[in-house]
Design a protein around this motif. Structure first.
Motif, PDB file in Angstrom:
ATOM      1  N   GLU A  13     -17.128   3.796 -16.470  1.00 44.37           N
ATOM      2  CA  GLU A  13     -18.033   2.767 -15.933  1.00 44.37           C
ATOM      3  C   GLU A  13     -18.594   3.161 -14.568  1.00 44.37           C
ATOM      4  OE1 GLU A  13     -15.750  -0.788 -15.922  1.00 44.37           O
ATOM      5  OE2 GLU A  13     -15.888  -1.079 -18.107  1.00 44.37           O
ATOM      6  N   LYS A  14     -17.881   4.042 -13.857  1.00 43.57           N
ATOM      7  CA  LYS A  14     -18.332   4.509 -12.550  1.00 43.57           C
ATOM      8  C   LYS A  14     -18.944   5.897 -12.625  1.00 43.57           C
ATOM      9  CE  LYS A  14     -15.375   1.491  -9.877  1.00 43.57           C
ATOM     10  NZ  LYS A  14     -14.635   1.302  -8.621  1.00 43.57           N
ATOM     11  N   GLY A  15     -19.273   6.312 -13.845  1.00 46.04           N
ATOM     12  CA  GLY A  15     -19.950   7.588 -14.022  1.00 46.04           C
ATOM     13  C   GLY A  15     -19.050   8.803 -14.019  1.00 46.04           C
ATOM     14  N   ILE A  16     -17.741   8.598 -14.118  1.00 45.27           N
ATOM     15  CA  ILE A  16     -16.782   9.704 -14.117  1.00 45.27           C
ATOM     16  C   ILE A  16     -16.380   9.993 -15.560  1.00 45.27           C
ATOM     17  CG2 ILE A  16     -14.556  10.510 -13.257  1.00 45.27           C
ATOM     18  CD1 ILE A  16     -14.877   8.183 -11.112  1.00 45.27           C
ATOM     19  N   LYS A  17     -16.633  11.211 -16.001  1.00 42.05           N
ATOM     20  CA  LYS A  17     -16.320  11.588 -17.384  1.00 42.05           C
ATOM     21  C   LYS A  17     -15.403  12.815 -17.381  1.00 42.05           C
ATOM     22  CE  LYS A  17     -20.573   9.626 -19.260  1.00 42.05           C
ATOM     23  NZ  LYS A  17     -21.805   9.859 -20.057  1.00 42.05           N
ATOM     24  N   PRO A  18     -14.104  12.580 -17.241  1.00 42.32           N
ATOM     25  CA  PRO A  18     -13.168  13.698 -17.118  1.00 42.32           C
ATOM     26  C   PRO A  18     -12.940  14.421 -18.441  1.00 42.32           C
ATOM     27  CG  PRO A  18     -11.981  11.626 -17.202  1.00 42.32           C
ATOM     28  CD  PRO A  18     -13.439  11.271 -17.164  1.00 42.32           C
ATOM     29  N   LYS A  19     -12.515  15.673 -18.324  1.00 40.52           N
ATOM     30  CA  LYS A  19     -12.062  16.424 -19.490  1.00 40.52           C
ATOM     31  C   LYS A  19     -10.580  16.108 -19.675  1.00 40.52           C
ATOM     32  CE  LYS A  19     -15.261  20.115 -18.223  1.00 40.52           C
ATOM     33  NZ  LYS A  19     -15.356  21.484 -17.645  1.00 40.52           N
TER      34      LYS A  19
ATOM     35  N   ASN B  92     -11.431   8.353  -2.836  1.00 37.39           N
ATOM     36  CA  ASN B  92     -12.409   9.436  -2.735  1.00 37.39           C
ATOM     37  C   ASN B  92     -13.814   8.848  -2.670  1.00 37.39           C
ATOM     38  OD1 ASN B  92     -13.074   8.734  -5.412  1.00 37.39           O
ATOM     39  ND2 ASN B  92     -11.600  10.196  -6.246  1.00 37.39           N
ATOM     40  N   ASP B  93     -14.821   9.684  -2.874  1.00 38.20           N
ATOM     41  CA  ASP B  93     -16.205   9.219  -2.754  1.00 38.20           C
ATOM     42  C   ASP B  93     -16.589   8.200  -3.824  1.00 38.20           C
ATOM     43  OD1 ASP B  93     -16.471  10.889  -0.605  1.00 38.20           O
ATOM     44  OD2 ASP B  93     -17.436  12.513  -1.716  1.00 38.20           O
ATOM     45  N   TYR B  94     -15.838   8.156  -4.919  1.00 36.16           N
ATOM     46  CA  TYR B  94     -16.118   7.184  -5.979  1.00 36.16           C
ATOM     47  C   TYR B  94     -15.544   5.808  -5.667  1.00 36.16           C
ATOM     48  CZ  TYR B  94     -17.335  11.216  -8.916  1.00 36.16           C
ATOM     49  OH  TYR B  94     -17.916  12.348  -9.432  1.00 36.16           O
TER      50      TYR B  94
ATOM     51  N   PHE C 169      -5.220  19.178  -4.204  1.00 33.51           N
ATOM     52  CA  PHE C 169      -4.948  20.475  -4.826  1.00 33.51           C
ATOM     53  C   PHE C 169      -5.795  20.704  -6.075  1.00 33.51           C
ATOM     54  CE2 PHE C 169      -0.538  22.020  -3.237  1.00 33.51           C
ATOM     55  CZ  PHE C 169      -0.948  21.824  -1.926  1.00 33.51           C
ATOM     56  N   ALA C 170      -6.211  19.623  -6.728  1.00 33.64           N
ATOM     57  CA  ALA C 170      -7.029  19.762  -7.937  1.00 33.64           C
ATOM     58  C   ALA C 170      -8.335  20.481  -7.652  1.00 33.64           C
ATOM     59  CB  ALA C 170      -7.308  18.385  -8.543  1.00 33.64           C
ATOM     60  N   HIS C 171      -8.803  20.391  -6.414  1.00 30.31           N
ATOM     61  CA  HIS C 171     -10.046  21.063  -6.023  1.00 30.31           C
ATOM     62  C   HIS C 171      -9.979  22.557  -6.304  1.00 30.31           C
ATOM     63  CE1 HIS C 171     -13.682  21.927  -3.766  1.00 30.31           C
ATOM     64  NE2 HIS C 171     -13.022  22.818  -3.041  1.00 30.31           N
ATOM     65  N   GLU C 172      -8.779  23.137  -6.174  1.00 25.97           N
ATOM     66  CA  GLU C 172      -8.631  24.578  -6.368  1.00 25.97           C
ATOM     67  C   GLU C 172      -7.800  24.907  -7.612  1.00 25.97           C
ATOM     68  OE1 GLU C 172      -4.931  25.159  -3.244  1.00 25.97           O
ATOM     69  OE2 GLU C 172      -6.971  24.988  -2.458  1.00 25.97           O
ATOM     70  N   SER C 173      -7.703  23.951  -8.531  1.00 25.97           N
ATOM     71  CA  SER C 173      -6.927  24.143  -9.752  1.00 25.97           C
ATOM     72  C   SER C 173      -7.844  24.055 -10.968  1.00 25.97           C
ATOM     73  CB  SER C 173      -5.827  23.085  -9.865  1.00 25.97           C
ATOM     74  OG  SER C 173      -4.954  23.158  -8.760  1.00 25.97           O
ATOM     75  N   ASP C 174      -7.374  24.630 -12.065  1.00 29.04           N
ATOM     76  CA  ASP C 174      -8.125  24.593 -13.319  1.00 29.04           C
ATOM     77  C   ASP C 174      -7.588  23.550 -14.288  1.00 29.04           C
ATOM     78  OD1 ASP C 174      -9.827  27.023 -12.788  1.00 29.04           O
ATOM     79  OD2 ASP C 174      -7.842  27.957 -12.688  1.00 29.04           O
TER      80      ASP C 174
ATOM     81  N   PHE D 194     -11.078  13.349 -11.290  1.00 28.23           N
ATOM     82  CA  PHE D 194     -12.306  13.139 -10.531  1.00 28.23           C
ATOM     83  C   PHE D 194     -13.101  14.425 -10.325  1.00 28.23           C
ATOM     84  CE2 PHE D 194      -9.242   9.879  -9.323  1.00 28.23           C
ATOM     85  CZ  PHE D 194      -9.969   8.742  -9.642  1.00 28.23           C
ATOM     86  N   TYR D 195     -12.595  15.532 -10.821  1.00 26.57           N
ATOM     87  CA  TYR D 195     -13.288  16.809 -10.681  1.00 26.57           C
ATOM     88  C   TYR D 195     -13.879  17.249 -12.020  1.00 26.57           C
ATOM     89  CZ  TYR D 195     -11.085  17.388  -6.086  1.00 26.57           C
ATOM     90  OH  TYR D 195     -10.691  17.228  -4.775  1.00 26.57           O
TER      91      TYR D 195
END
Length: 423
Positions: free
Chosen positions: A87-93, A44-46, A22-27, A59-60
């Motif tokens: 460390e896996k290149g994910i930098k969330p807000k 997921n892909d990570y 659901f996060a795919h379509e959420s803000d 992850f988004y």
């Protein structure tokens, strides 16, 4: 649009995957209660992740991820999970409410000591400090994030609470006393770690909602672990219900959709009555096949107790959650069975009921079973609901009737792509 994703059962229903989808379509994604005492597994892909403190939308790139005021904020856990992502290149807000309260190291210690004191009568705590944390919050002896930035206030507050803490630590648990210096040092360390993420979440979410953003409230555990409507005292210490979500998030607005998540069978970690539970080789086989890595707790690693789908418990869970939709997960796990059992009622002292009663009744209840034909074929690659075997669809139809809430999504595997629209 405000949506809530919550559990219909004892927890471990697959909420993390649904939130990730659901996060795919959420803000905005908001954690609104609980702490690092439970985990959401995301694939997921990570890679594969077990999130305990962070929201499942991390992850988004387009989402803002929020720790709400109702959360038991374990700052070391928060930072550790964040660094693992980076460390896996994910930098969330990520932002943290200035009104959230902090899990202290002595909360964890009190939790461990109390479970040890109770021995065989213990509640099956994850020993994450959650019960002592919420006890302090409502006794007004906890520390709010905003308090970290006022040294005079902290100094005075520690003086006010330390004698109470040490009365327990020394005289009940026979441990060395806490010191003011150690508590203050811990609080200063937490202040420095969390400072970059602290915002006024109440006003942030109010602005987001006014802008028409889609806000997703992510619950932890499930309806049956709620301290009011669950299997108290074998419950958690924060309310797990959707309609607390808007308060625990800092967004006192009406919720548009409540998605209750339930597995196609039953599972739980922890103590308490579990009428649908199965044992022996039958349970071991289901536990081994359950999910991507079997039925073992994401936080504790403990083998989950497993059982047949419990329509009594799930119907009740959906009702107390105020569910508008249900997501049914792990339907693929049952593909090995020729016959699938469902608990349709409870028998207590010779009387059959469809009501989910008090713990004292549940502990002495036995399940009423109805059997359905299995489909005995791998369905994990199916992407269209209509392509499922007829027996599988009949099983889902029957569950929907029994729980009296529409099943709108069906998940047939742990990956994001393994989910089907039913409506």
């Amino acid at each position: 649009m405000i949506k809530a994703i919550v559990g219909a059962n004892w927890g471990d229903e697959g909420k993390g995957k649904l939130t990730d989808v659901f996060a795919h379509e959420s803000d905005v994604i908001v954690r609104f209660q609980g702490g690092n005492n439970a985990g959401h597994t995301i694939i997921n892909d990570y890679g594969k992740f077990a999130l305990h403190m962070l929201p499942s939308g991390v992850f988004y790139d387009h989402t803002v991820n929020v720790i709400g005021n109702g959360v038991a904020l374990n700052i070391p856990s928060f930072i550790s999970e964040l660094r693992e992502l980076e460390e896996k290149g994910i930098k969330p807000k990520l932002v943290v409410s200035d009104r959230a309260q902090i899990v202290m190291s002595y909360h964890v210690r009190f939790d461990e000591l109390e479970e040890a004191r109770l021995g065989k009568a213990q509640f099956g705590s994850t020993k994450s400090g959650i019960a002592p944390f919420y006890s302090d919050k409502y006794a007004k002896t906890g520390f709010q994030v905003s308090e970290l930035f006022n040294d005079a206030w902290l100094d005075s507050k520690i003086d006010r609470i330390i004698d109470q803490k040490n009365a327990l630590m020394v005289h009940l648990y026979n441990q060395a006393p806490l010191t003011k210096e150690a508590i203050l040092r811990e609080l200063h360390e937490y202040r420095d770690l969390i400072k970059p993420y602290v915002v006024d979440v109440f006003n942030l979410l109010d602005d987001m909602q006014k802008q028409g953003k889609t806000i997703l409230l992510e619950g932890q555990l499930g309806a049956l672990r709620d301290p009011d409507f669950g299997i108290y005292p074998y419950s958690t210490s924060s309310t797990t219900l959707a309609y607390y979500g808007s308060i625990g998030a800092g967004l006192p607005k009406a919720i548009d959709e409540v998605w209750a998540v339930t597995k196609a069978y039953s599972s739980c970690v922890g103590s308490g009555p579990f009428v649908a539970e199965i044992f022996g080789e039958e349970a071991d086989q289901l536990r081994r096949l359950g999910g991507d890595a079997g039925e073992f707790g994401a936080t504790t690693g403990r083998p989950r107790r497993v059982g047949y789908f419990d329509a009594v418990a799930t119907r009740y869970g959906c009702k107390v959650q105020g569910a508008t939709h249900v997501a049914l997960t792990n339907i693929d796990v049952l593909s090995y069975l020729d016959e699938i059992n469902v608990v349709t009622g409870y028998e207590y002292e010779g009387v059959i009921t469809q009501d989910f009663g008090a713990v004292s009744v549940l502990e002495k209840s036995t399940p009423v079973i109805k059997s359905f034909a299995g489909w005995n074929v791998d369905i994990s690659d199916i992407t269209d609901y209509d392509a499922l075997p007829e027996n599988c669809k009949a099983y889902i139809d029957a569950l929907e009737q029994l729980i009296e809430t529409p099943i709108a999504l069906v998940s047939n595997g742990p990956k994001r792509s393994q989910i089907m629209n039913r409506r």
